[in-house]
Design a protein around this motif. Sequence first.
Motif: not given
Length: 97
Positions: A2, A4, A12, A27
């Motif tokens: 993942k 993000v 990133y 998150s």
Amino acid sequence: MKIVKCINCGVYNKNRDHCKNCGTLLSYKKRREQHIKAEKAERLEKAKKSPPSFIDNLQQHRYMVYRVLGWILYSGFLVVSAIGAFIAWLVFAIAAG
Ligand SMILES: [Zn+2]
């Protein structure tokens, strides 16, 4: 995997909860959990700081004390005035007599 993008600095991050650059929580779910936790803590803190009924009672109690104090001072003033008037009358009566 993942990836993000950090909402704070734009870096990133791969499979991270916190940004490797600035440490911001990435998150959404965890951010939300943290926000709810913070809100709960804030509410608890507010409840601890100002229990409304307790403050109201204290204020009413304080006003009552002030009122009683004022009443005592006022009656004390009246008594002193009465005694002063009585003494003045007495002195006048003795002088006249
Ligand atoms: Zn960042």
